[in-house]
Design a protein around this motif. Structure first.
Motif, PDB file in Angstrom:
ATOM      1  N   LEU A  15      -7.359   4.015  -8.716  1.00  0.00           N
ATOM      2  CA  LEU A  15      -8.317   2.925  -7.726  1.00  0.00           C
ATOM      3  C   LEU A  15      -9.389   2.904  -9.394  1.00  0.00           C
ATOM      4  O   LEU A  15      -9.340   1.511  -9.651  1.00  0.00           O
ATOM      5  CB  LEU A  15      -9.472   3.060  -6.688  1.00  0.00           C
ATOM      6  N   THR A  44      -7.861   2.827   1.231  1.00  0.00           N
ATOM      7  CA  THR A  44      -6.719   3.034   0.365  1.00  0.00           C
ATOM      8  C   THR A  44      -6.082   3.435   1.149  1.00  0.00           C
ATOM      9  O   THR A  44      -4.352   4.079   0.626  1.00  0.00           O
ATOM     10  CB  THR A  44      -7.027   3.336  -0.572  1.00  0.00           C
ATOM     11  N   GLY A  92     -11.565   4.898   1.711  1.00  0.00           N
ATOM     12  CA  GLY A  92     -11.467   3.266   0.668  1.00  0.00           C
ATOM     13  C   GLY A  92     -13.000   3.537  -0.933  1.00  0.00           C
ATOM     14  O   GLY A  92     -13.845   4.516  -0.267  1.00  0.00           O
ATOM     15  N   VAL A 115      -7.818  -3.911  -4.440  1.00  0.00           N
ATOM     16  CA  VAL A 115      -6.941  -3.024  -3.674  1.00  0.00           C
ATOM     17  C   VAL A 115      -5.681  -3.771  -2.886  1.00  0.00           C
ATOM     18  O   VAL A 115      -4.413  -3.870  -2.951  1.00  0.00           O
ATOM     19  CB  VAL A 115      -7.338  -2.456  -2.494  1.00  0.00           C
ATOM     20  N   TYR A 152       0.874   0.058  -5.035  1.00  0.00           N
ATOM     21  CA  TYR A 152       0.091   0.987  -3.921  1.00  0.00           C
ATOM     22  C   TYR A 152       1.381   2.190  -3.678  1.00  0.00           C
ATOM     23  O   TYR A 152       1.083   3.270  -3.854  1.00  0.00           O
ATOM     24  CB  TYR A 152      -0.128   0.053  -2.707  1.00  0.00           C
TER      25      TYR A 152
END
Ligand code: GSH
Length: 344
Positions: free
Chosen positions: A68, A127, A232, A250, A308
């Motif tokens: 990320l 996430t 997250g 995200v 993702y």
């Protein structure tokens, strides 16, 4: 009469003073992105080492949470390497964010109400949907956490894990002696060395820490999941521009997977005539520019870091050494709960 008519004036002045203070202390200003650009790197808070999530390797930091940070750096600089990693243990992580040492915390942190309203942080997105579990020695022959009475449990301090353990022991009338450690390495070493009968953490972290034990196969993760741990990134309150960039990064990763846009297909997808893909790649609309980035910000992210699903599989999923099934972290259309609002 005078004092009554003077009241609103005083209130107005007080309001103006508060607003001026807020501005001078930096709150409310879209300043994080500008500071990152001026510094030439994103300061990203990560764990001190959880395999698959954030771990320092000879080739640099790697993992699901690290990706990320890399995606954000790709969006801002078109270079996922422009990240300064700040390893933090659980108890230090939120202070590092509040003090401005880091721009974003990407370190298996659970989104809770107190972390937003009391610590004045924002968790822009989830996430990884996780939950807390238990690791025990196979030789114990336990099949459920409810069989764990009169045991010592190793745990890392400054976590939701500690709090959930106390709830679980109270609710189920189990005598669980909690032994807390500052670092995860100490907690795992104590469990491996026999000081505790049980190690508890988020299930994803149990998978990772099991690999660090002397004989991983001598230990198993019990099936019980005793809490909700939506993990997250977190940012400071007061800079909506930056919170939006983290949030939509995200969501872009998730939307890309949903639309079948991956690091392998991105060079063809930039020529796609599907409206949703055109908006994602910036061929139509200027959403990235409005966010303070570039039109092609998602192309930068997907080309360099993947979507993702790619991030999940390579770091923690079945393609990886951890081999964690996606479960709840499947896309909503594949039976999971990972869902992103549309880019439009
Ligand atoms: N999700 C929980 C637990 C997070 C946590 O810190 N877990 C430990 C247990 S393995 C960890 O990741 N430690 C890594 C480190 O301190 O570097 C929370 O946000 O409080």
């Amino acid at each position: 009469m005078n004092s009554i008519s003077g009241l609103p004036v005083r209130l107005c002045l007080a309001g103006a003073t508060i607003a001026a203070l807020a501005l001078s202390s930096g709150a409310g200003l879209a300043q994080t992105l500008a500071a990152i650009k001026a510094r030439g790197a994103l300061a990203c808070g990560v764990s001190q080492g959880v395999y698959g999530f954030s771990i320092e390797t000879p080739a640099g930091w790697a993992g699901f949470d690290v990706d990320l940070c890399r995606a954000l750096a790709a969006a801002v600089f078109n270079d996922p390497a422009k990240v300064h990693y700040v390893p933090l243990h659980a108890a230090d992580r939120f202070a590092a964010l509040q003090s401005g040492t880091i721009d974003v915390l990407s370190r298996n942190s659970t989104w809770t109400m107190s972390r937003e309203v009391e610590l004045k942080l924002i968790f822009p997105a989830v996430t990884y949907y996780d939950g807390q579990g238990f690791l025990v020695r196979r030789a114990r022959n336990a099949t459920s956490a409810l069989e764990l009475d009169n045991v010592k449990v190793c745990v890392q301090g400054g976590t939701t894990t500690e709090l959930n353990l106390d709830d679980f022991s109270r609710v189920n009338n189990l005598k669980l002696e909690r032994i807390s450690f500052v670092t995860v390495a100490e907690a795992v070493k104590a469990y491996d060395g026999g000081r505790c009968d049980v190690f508890t953490a988020d299930v994803s972290q149990l998978h990772a820490e099991r690999l660090a034990l002397a004989v991983p196969d001598d230990h198993l993760i019990l099936p019980d999941v005793i809490s909700k741990e939506p993990l997250g990134p977190a940012v400071r309150q007061g800079d909506e521009q930056w919170a939006n960039i983290v949030k939509w990064t995200v969501f872009a990763l998730v939307n890309a997977e949903e639309l079948g846009v991956s690091s392998k297909s991105i060079d063809q997808e930039v020529r796609s005539d599907k409206p949703e893909i055109k908006r994602l790649t910036g061929a139509e609309g200027n959403f990235g520019e409005q966010a303070g980035l570039t039109r092609d910000w998602v192309v930068r992210i997907i080309r360099k870091v993947g979507n993702y699903g790619e991030i999940f599989e390579r770091n923690v999923g079945l393609e990886s050494r951890l081999g964690i099934p996606r479960g709840l972290n499947h896309l909503w259309m594949d039976g999971g709960i990972v869902y992103a609002p549309p880019i439009r």
